[in-house]
Design a protein around this motif. Structure first.
Motif, mmCIF file in Angstrom:
data_model
loop_
_atom_site.group_PDB
_atom_site.id
_atom_site.type_symbol
_atom_site.label_atom_id
_atom_site.label_comp_id
_atom_site.label_asym_id
_atom_site.label_seq_id
_atom_site.Cartn_x
_atom_site.Cartn_y
_atom_site.Cartn_z
ATOM 1 N N TYR A 123 61.627 17.733 50.091
ATOM 2 C CA TYR A 123 60.377 16.972 50.060
ATOM 3 C C TYR A 123 59.586 17.312 51.320
ATOM 4 O O TYR A 123 60.143 17.803 52.302
ATOM 5 N N PRO A 175 57.411 15.819 46.520
ATOM 6 C CA PRO A 175 58.336 16.931 46.266
ATOM 7 C C PRO A 175 57.719 18.254 46.723
ATOM 8 O O PRO A 175 56.515 18.466 46.605
ATOM 9 N N GLY A 188 56.543 21.928 46.630
ATOM 10 C CA GLY A 188 56.093 22.823 45.567
ATOM 11 C C GLY A 188 54.859 23.575 46.003
ATOM 12 O O GLY A 188 54.156 23.152 46.926
ATOM 13 N N ASP A 196 58.149 22.600 37.592
ATOM 14 C CA ASP A 196 59.436 23.037 38.126
ATOM 15 C C ASP A 196 60.498 22.004 37.772
ATOM 16 O O ASP A 196 60.418 20.852 38.225
ATOM 17 N N ALA A 242 62.145 20.189 40.715
ATOM 18 C CA ALA A 242 61.352 19.361 41.629
ATOM 19 C C ALA A 242 61.665 17.889 41.403
ATOM 20 O O ALA A 242 61.829 17.430 40.266
#
Length: 456
Positions: free
Chosen positions: A217, A225, A227, A338, A341
Motif C-alpha cells: 500500500y 493499494p 498500483g 489487478d 491489489a
C-alpha cells in the motif's frame, strides 16, 4: 542417457533465456519509466527558461547584488541551491532532475522528482526525498519575476495563493493539493462542478521511493493499494481529461517498474561491526515487529500502528476524511483490474511503520519531517523544538542533518527563504512527539541500534 542429458541442458538453457528476457524487459520498462518522468511533460508548464534565468532579480539584498555580479552559470547554481534543485547526473547539459525542460521552447514543467528526487548529503539521488525543495519560495519569486518581465501567470502561480505549497523547505502540502484536484472529478475522472471545499493544510515529508518495492500500500496511512494508476493522481490538472489517463496508462506501468527497481544507497562510512551486530539483536527484539527484518530472508509486515499508540502528529491522518478516501476507492485510480491489489482502506486508524532500508540516507524523520537525526528518533526527550539544517554534510555521530538549535524562528529576517529553512515543531501539523518506544533502551543499547541502522 545422452539424450536425456541433452534435453535437460536444452530445457535449462530455454529457462535461462526466459529469465534473462524477463529481467531485460523489466530493466527496459524501468529505463522507460525514468524517461517518462524526466522527458515527458505531463502537466502544464510553470515557467520558461527566461523567467528562471531572471529569478535572481526578485531576490532580497545582498543576495541580489551577489547574483548581479556573478556569471550566468554561477547565478544558475545559486538558483538551484536556493530552491532545492539538483542536476541530472545522466544529462550532459545539467538539466534539473526535478523539471522537464523543453530545449526548443524553453518551458519548465514540474515532474515527480520535485519531491522525490533530492540529494543524499549533497549527492543528487533520484528517489531520495527532496529535503531541500523550496516550492513556496520558488513559486513566489517566479510570480514576481513574471510581473517584472510582463509574462502571463500559470495555474501554479495562482493556485499557490489559495493552497499553500509548504511552510518549511523540504516539506510540501502535496496531499491537500491532490485532494483539491480530486474534488472536481467524478469516478471516471470527468471534470464536474463542485463547491469550494475547506481543506486542512499540513506539510509532509516525501517518503523515499526505494521503499516502493516492499510496500503493498502507499501513503503514510497506507490507505491506497499500490498500483500504476494510483501514481497518476497528481496529474489531475483540469487540462488533463479522462482520455489523458487512458492514453498514458502504459507510460505509468513503466513508471511503476522504475519505482519498483529502486534500492537505497549503501552507507559508505565506517561501521563498528560488533556494535552493529549487538544492535541487530536489540532491533529484532524491540523494533522488528513494526519495521520488519532485514537481510536475505527479511520480511516487511506493513503494520498500521493506531494513533493512540504511536502518538505522532495526528493532522495527516485526520486531514483525509473517510468520504474522501471512499471517493478515491470508487475512482478509476483504484480500479486497476489487478487481482493481487488490495482494497482501499477508507478508515485507517493510524500510520504505517515504514521499511527502514537506507534510513541513514533519508533525513528528516517522521511523516512530517520533524526530527533531524536518527539519534533524536532514539532520544525522544532530546528532540529540538526549533531547528535548522546548516550543512549538506551528514552528522556522522547522530546520523542525519547537521543542525543549529534556536529558541524561535527569526521573524525579522528579511529573506523568506532563510525563515522557511527553520523547522518549528510547535506549529500546526509539525509536532515531533510520539514514537517513544526507544525509551525502554539503555544509552548503550541506543548506540548499538543506531550503529545497526547504518547497515540497512
Amino acid at each position: 542417457m545422452k539424450t536425456s542429458r541433452l534435453k535437460r541442458l536444452i530445457t535449462a538453457s530455454v529457462m535461462a533465456v526466459c529469465v534473462f528476457s524477463q529481467v531485460a524487459q523489466g530493466e527496459d520498462a524501468a529505463a522507460r519509466g525514468y524517461g517518462v518522468l524526466t522527458e515527458m511533460p505531463l502537466l502544464s508548464s510553470d515557467f520558461d527558461q527566461e523567467v528562471f534565468d531572471n529569478t535572481w532579480q526578485s531576490w532580497p539584498e545582498p543576495l541580489r547584488r551577489k547574483a548581479e555580479n556573478a556569471s550566468p552559470e554561477e547565478r544558475r547554481q545559486m538558483a538551484f541551491d536556493r530552491y532545492g534543485l539538483t542536476n541530472r547526473q545522466d544529462h550532459a547539459s545539467g538539466k534539473p532532475l526535478q523539471y522537464v525542460v523543453d530545449e526548443t521552447s524553453g518551458d519548465w514543467t514540474m515532474n515527480c522528482f520535485s519531491c522525490h528526487g533530492g540529494s543524499v548529503y549533497g549527492t543528487s539521488t533520484p528517489g531520495a526525498p527532496n529535503n531541500r525543495f523550496a516550492l513556496q519560495t520558488m513559486t513566489e519569486e517566479i510570480r514576481a519575476t513574471k510581473f517584472k518581465l510582463g509574462k502571463p501567470l500559470s495555474r501554479m502561480d495562482l493556485g499557490s495563493l489559495v493552497i499553500p505549497l509548504g511552510t518549511t523547505h523540504g516539506t510540501t502540502n502535496a496531499v491537500v493539493f491532490g485532494m483539491g484536484l480530486m474534488s472536481s472529478r467524478d469516478a471516471d475522472l470527468n471534470l464536474i462542478a463542485s463547491p469550494m471545499e475547506s481543506f486542512t493544510h499540513h506539510d509532509m515529508d516525501a517518503p523515499p521511493w526505494w521503499h516502493f518495492h516492499k510496500r503493498p500500500y502507499i501513503y503514510i496511512d497506507g490507505f491506497a493499494p499500490k498500483g500504476h494508476r494510483g501514481l497518476m493522481q497528481f496529474t489531475l490538472i483540469p487540462e488533463n481529461g479522462p482520455s489523458f489517463f487512458h492514453e498514458h496508462e502504459e507510460h505509468f506501468r513503466d513508471v511503476y517498474a522504475y519505482l519498483s527497481s529502486l534500492r537505497p544507497p549503501k552507507y559508505d562510512g565506517p561501521i563498528n561491526s560488533p556494535l552493529a551486530e549487538q544492535g541487530r539483536a536489540l532491533f529484532q527484539q524491540t523494533c522488528a515487529e513494526c519495521h520488519g527484518t532485514y537481510g536475505e530472508n527479511g520480511q516487511y509486515p506493513n503494520r498500521n500502528i493506531p494513533l493512540d499508540e504511536i502518538g505522532t502528529d495526528p493532522v495527516r491522518l485526520t486531514a483525509l476524511t473517510a468520504e474522501g478516501r471512499t471517493k478515491y476507492a470508487k475512482s478509476w485510480f483504484a480500479r486497476s483490474g489487478d487481482p493481487d491489489a488490495g482494497k482501499t482502506i477508507v478508515d485507517p486508524k493510524g500510520y504505517v511503520a515504514p521499511p527502514l532500508d537506507g534510513v541513514w540516507a533519508s533525513p528528516p524523520y517522521f511523516h512530517n519531517g520533524s526530527v533531524p537525526t536518527l539519534w533524536h528518533v532514539l532520544h525522544p526527550s532530546e528532540r529540538p523544538t526549533v531547528w535548522r539544517r546548516n550543512s549538506d554534510a551528514m552528522d556522522s555521530e547522530r546520523v542525519g542533518f547537521q543542525i543549529d538549535v534556536v529558541e524561535k524562528v527569526p521573524l525579522t529576517e528579511p529573506d523568506v527563504a532563510i525563515r522557511r529553512s527553520f523547522f518549528d515543531t510547535r506549529r500546526f501539523g509539525k509536532s515531533n512527539a510520539g514514537h517513544d518506544y526507544p525509551d525502554v533502551l539503555s544509552e548503550s543499547d541506543k548506540r548499538a541500534v543506531l550503529e545497526y541502522l547504518k547497515t540497512l
